[in-house]
Design a protein around this motif. Structure first.
Motif, mmCIF file in Angstrom:
data_model
loop_
_atom_site.group_PDB
_atom_site.id
_atom_site.type_symbol
_atom_site.label_atom_id
_atom_site.label_comp_id
_atom_site.label_asym_id
_atom_site.label_seq_id
_atom_site.Cartn_x
_atom_site.Cartn_y
_atom_site.Cartn_z
ATOM 1 N N GLY A 34 0.945 -1.083 -0.063
ATOM 2 C CA GLY A 34 -0.042 -0.032 0.083
ATOM 3 C C GLY A 34 0.741 1.384 -0.036
ATOM 4 O O GLY A 34 0.499 2.204 -0.404
ATOM 5 N N ARG A 35 1.983 1.092 0.648
ATOM 6 C CA ARG A 35 2.807 2.369 0.845
ATOM 7 C C ARG A 35 3.292 2.562 -0.679
ATOM 8 O O ARG A 35 3.627 3.870 -1.035
ATOM 9 N N GLY A 36 3.744 1.513 -1.619
ATOM 10 C CA GLY A 36 4.200 1.665 -2.697
ATOM 11 C C GLY A 36 3.102 2.473 -3.660
ATOM 12 O O GLY A 36 3.265 3.432 -4.481
ATOM 13 N N ASP A 37 1.913 1.970 -3.784
ATOM 14 C CA ASP A 37 0.773 2.609 -4.346
ATOM 15 C C ASP A 37 0.857 3.991 -3.957
ATOM 16 O O ASP A 37 0.367 4.857 -4.973
ATOM 17 N N LEU A 38 0.678 4.218 -2.598
ATOM 18 C CA LEU A 38 0.485 5.741 -2.142
ATOM 19 C C LEU A 38 1.788 6.667 -2.976
ATOM 20 O O LEU A 38 1.278 7.732 -3.080
ATOM 21 N N ALA A 39 2.896 5.981 -2.684
ATOM 22 C CA ALA A 39 4.047 6.801 -3.154
ATOM 23 C C ALA A 39 3.597 7.400 -4.783
ATOM 24 O O ALA A 39 4.157 8.289 -5.021
ATOM 25 N N VAL A 40 3.647 6.254 -5.447
ATOM 26 C CA VAL A 40 3.449 6.274 -6.852
ATOM 27 C C VAL A 40 2.414 7.353 -7.245
ATOM 28 O O VAL A 40 2.504 8.379 -8.049
ATOM 29 N N LEU A 41 1.221 7.408 -6.408
ATOM 30 C CA LEU A 41 -0.040 8.251 -7.037
ATOM 31 C C LEU A 41 0.456 9.798 -6.466
ATOM 32 O O LEU A 41 0.085 10.759 -7.080
ATOM 33 N N ALA A 42 0.984 9.725 -5.178
ATOM 34 C CA ALA A 42 1.336 11.317 -4.749
ATOM 35 C C ALA A 42 2.430 11.944 -5.665
ATOM 36 O O ALA A 42 2.377 13.165 -5.923
ATOM 37 N N THR A 43 3.434 11.081 -6.035
ATOM 38 C CA THR A 43 4.542 11.518 -6.701
ATOM 39 C C THR A 43 3.922 11.983 -7.981
ATOM 40 O O THR A 43 4.409 13.064 -8.732
ATOM 41 N N LEU A 44 3.014 11.087 -8.719
ATOM 42 C CA LEU A 44 2.825 11.623 -10.137
ATOM 43 C C LEU A 44 1.852 12.621 -9.829
ATOM 44 O O LEU A 44 2.004 13.834 -10.733
ATOM 45 N N THR A 45 1.172 13.049 -8.934
ATOM 46 C CA THR A 45 0.345 14.328 -8.685
ATOM 47 C C THR A 45 1.039 15.498 -8.703
ATOM 48 O O THR A 45 0.981 16.431 -9.212
ATOM 49 N N GLN A 46 2.214 15.327 -7.759
ATOM 50 C CA GLN A 46 3.001 16.398 -7.466
ATOM 51 C C GLN A 46 3.844 16.713 -8.599
ATOM 52 O O GLN A 46 3.962 17.937 -8.966
ATOM 53 N N PHE A 47 4.308 15.863 -9.336
ATOM 54 C CA PHE A 47 5.195 16.015 -10.536
ATOM 55 C C PHE A 47 4.467 16.750 -11.752
ATOM 56 O O PHE A 47 4.995 17.626 -12.171
ATOM 57 N N THR A 48 3.301 16.300 -12.198
ATOM 58 C CA THR A 48 2.500 16.886 -13.019
ATOM 59 C C THR A 48 2.120 18.483 -12.545
ATOM 60 O O THR A 48 2.005 19.295 -13.518
ATOM 61 N N GLY A 49 1.741 18.421 -11.353
ATOM 62 C CA GLY A 49 1.235 20.032 -10.882
ATOM 63 C C GLY A 49 2.585 20.942 -11.159
ATOM 64 O O GLY A 49 2.402 21.914 -11.549
ATOM 65 N N TRP A 50 3.822 20.546 -10.532
ATOM 66 C CA TRP A 50 4.724 21.496 -10.531
ATOM 67 C C TRP A 50 5.361 21.520 -12.078
ATOM 68 O O TRP A 50 5.641 22.802 -12.477
ATOM 69 N N ILE A 51 5.018 20.473 -12.993
ATOM 70 C CA ILE A 51 5.608 20.797 -14.421
ATOM 71 C C ILE A 51 4.546 21.701 -14.993
ATOM 72 O O ILE A 51 4.862 22.709 -15.844
ATOM 73 N N ALA A 52 3.133 21.825 -14.686
ATOM 74 C CA ALA A 52 2.260 22.565 -15.263
ATOM 75 C C ALA A 52 2.098 24.106 -14.779
ATOM 76 O O ALA A 52 1.742 24.899 -15.519
ATOM 77 N N ALA A 53 2.970 24.230 -13.777
ATOM 78 C CA ALA A 53 2.947 25.563 -13.015
ATOM 79 C C ALA A 53 3.826 26.360 -14.054
ATOM 80 O O ALA A 53 3.781 27.670 -13.981
ATOM 81 N N LEU A 54 4.668 25.711 -14.845
ATOM 82 C CA LEU A 54 5.821 26.431 -15.885
ATOM 83 C C LEU A 54 6.475 27.624 -15.225
ATOM 84 O O LEU A 54 6.719 28.931 -16.086
ATOM 85 N N GLY A 55 7.036 27.334 -13.975
ATOM 86 C CA GLY A 55 7.978 28.275 -13.304
ATOM 87 C C GLY A 55 7.181 29.434 -12.803
ATOM 88 O O GLY A 55 7.852 30.306 -12.135
ATOM 89 N N THR A 56 5.719 29.582 -12.966
ATOM 90 C CA THR A 56 5.191 30.858 -12.524
ATOM 91 C C THR A 56 5.320 31.181 -10.871
ATOM 92 O O THR A 56 5.021 32.141 -10.382
ATOM 93 N N ASN A 57 5.525 30.012 -10.120
ATOM 94 C CA ASN A 57 5.497 30.147 -8.649
ATOM 95 C C ASN A 57 6.626 31.163 -8.344
ATOM 96 O O ASN A 57 6.656 31.920 -7.656
#
Length: 431
Positions: free
Chosen positions: A25-48
């Motif tokens: 379960g820890r593996g599933d959680l890690a992959v889903l959380a990482t994917l969400t953070q990864f795509t969110g930060w990429i989509a930001a285009l450095g605007t932060n």
């Protein structure tokens, strides 16, 4: 003190989750959380970073900057969700369909990732460090409280853990965001502000993308080569190493606007001092953690996670360098050289992509940990090369044990002075 509180809360959260859902379960959680953070930060285009830079330079314009940031959030949040939905079946193609189904609704929280990053940038750029600390403490604390309540009432599963994470992010954003908006106000979005933020952000996006890939690509690639239980073991190692970032990682966010505002040699001396505190503090914690890991991890997380010790020991030196590189990259950005910070991360990106491609299958999670350390070392050396000729920067001062001890004494005097028990110089004025 907030760093210590965050450290304790994150540790308690990690232990509760690991003991409740196990390595799989820890593996599933890690992959889903990482994917969400990864795509969110990429989509930001450095605007932060662009927003933080503008807020630190144009205090009178903060309401317009806030309005523009909200407009970015609406548009880029949608882009991030679409990217995450498209990436989900590719990353999890070897996993059970139920994990993909869970991911379909959880990746909607990409919007929360973007909102939290934007708010942190606005707080840092406007020098509202009290608000930054409240945001940093409230989210993980709310997450832990939610998990405890769920654990006492139902059997914790991956879905419940993810829901608790979403709820805590909404709570923190609501409380801190409302306070910030009342304080500074909101004006209509500005095309001029948007162009300026994007211009800066796109320059620094290479640094952000490289840093993300260097720190997250291993968890995204591992499900295709290794069992989900192995991914769970590795994620505990990475999260434990991440304690270092909980302790000192915020310095990079604070240094960027502060050094940009001071400028010149004075700003660079601030970068050196922050880097020295980071490498000294993180190095000491890493040494203790590495020695105790074979006994500490099974004791804390359970015997099922005994295998996390070796990858943790391998990646700890790299994490120390990564925390310090974050400060150095902030120094490059503050001097108006975000492109140089990007190149540093891109060198590490090359090491990460090539290294993981050849090491994951034969060496498993130990190979991934080794690549992580080599990648962070590459980024750190590259940053030193770029900064070595900046006025006020000194490699010798960065690694000076004597000055690190002096920093510690000065911090102690400052804390005592705030309690009214001892005089001392201002912390920010000591080079």
């Amino acid at each position: 003190m907030s760093n210590v509180g965050i450290l304790a809360v994150n540790l308690a959260t990690g232990v509760l989750v690991a003991r409740s859902i196990g390595p799989g379960g820890r593996g599933d959680l890690a992959v889903l959380a990482t994917l969400t953070q990864f795509t969110g930060w990429i989509a930001a285009l450095g605007t932060n970073e662009g927003v933080a830079f503008l807020a630190s330079k144009r205090e009178e314009d903060i309401p317009r900057i806030v309005g523009t940031a909200l407009a970015f959030l609406a548009g880029l949040g949608l882009v991030g969700v679409v990217l995450a939905e498209l990436a989900l079946p590719l990353v999890l193609h070897a996993q059970h369909q139920s994990v993909i189904d869970t991911g379909r609704w959880f990746v909607l929280s990409v919007v929360l990732v973007l909102a939290t990053s934007q708010l942190q940038s606005l707080l840092g750029g406007s020098h509202d460090f009290a608000g930054m600390n409240v945001l940093r403490v409230l989210q993980p604390t709310g997450y832990l409280v939610g998990l405890v309540v769920l654990a006492l009432t139902v059997r914790l599963t991956v879905d419940e853990v993810l829901l608790a994470s979403i709820a805590s992010s909404v709570l923190a954003l609501g409380v801190v965001g409302a306070r910030f908006l009342r304080r500074v106000g909101v004006a209509r979005p500005s095309r001029e502000v948007a162009r300026a933020a994007l211009a800066f952000g796109i320059k620094v996006q290479g640094s952000l993308f490289g840093g993300l890939v260097n720190g997250r690509l291993d968890l995204l690639m591992m499900p295709a080569f290794l069992s989900v239980a192995t991914v769970g073991l590795y994620s505990v190692a990475t999260n434990t190493a991440g304690i270092l970032f909980a302790l000192v990682g915020v310095l990079g966010q604070v240094v960027f606007p502060a050094a940009a505002r001071r400028g010149g040699a004075e700003g660079m001396r601030l970068v050196v001092r922050a880097g020295r505190i980071t490498v000294g503090t993180a190095g000491a914690v890493a040494l203790v953690l590495g020695v105790l890991a074979p006994w500490l991890l099974p004791l804390v997380y359970g015997d099922a996670f005994r295998g996390s010790a070796v990858p943790l020991q391998i990646m700890l030196p790299g994490v120390v360098l990564a925390a310090t590189s974050q400060v150095l990259d902030a120094g490059l950005q503050a001097t108006g050289r975000p492109g140089a910070a990007s190149i540093c991360q891109l060198w590490g990106l090359v090491v990460t992509v090539v290294g993981l491609s050849v090491s994951l299958e034969p060496f498993g999670m130990d190979g991934a940990a080794t690549v992580t350390t080599l990648s962070y070392l590459t980024c750190f050396v590259a940053a030193l090369v770029y900064l070595r000729r900046e006025p006020g920067f000194s490699v010798r001062a960065l690694f000076s044990p004597r000055r690190f001890v002096a920093d510690g004494l000065d911090v102690s005097r400052t804390l005592l002075r705030r309690r009214g028990t001892a005089p001392g110089p201002e912390l920010s004025k000591v080079a």
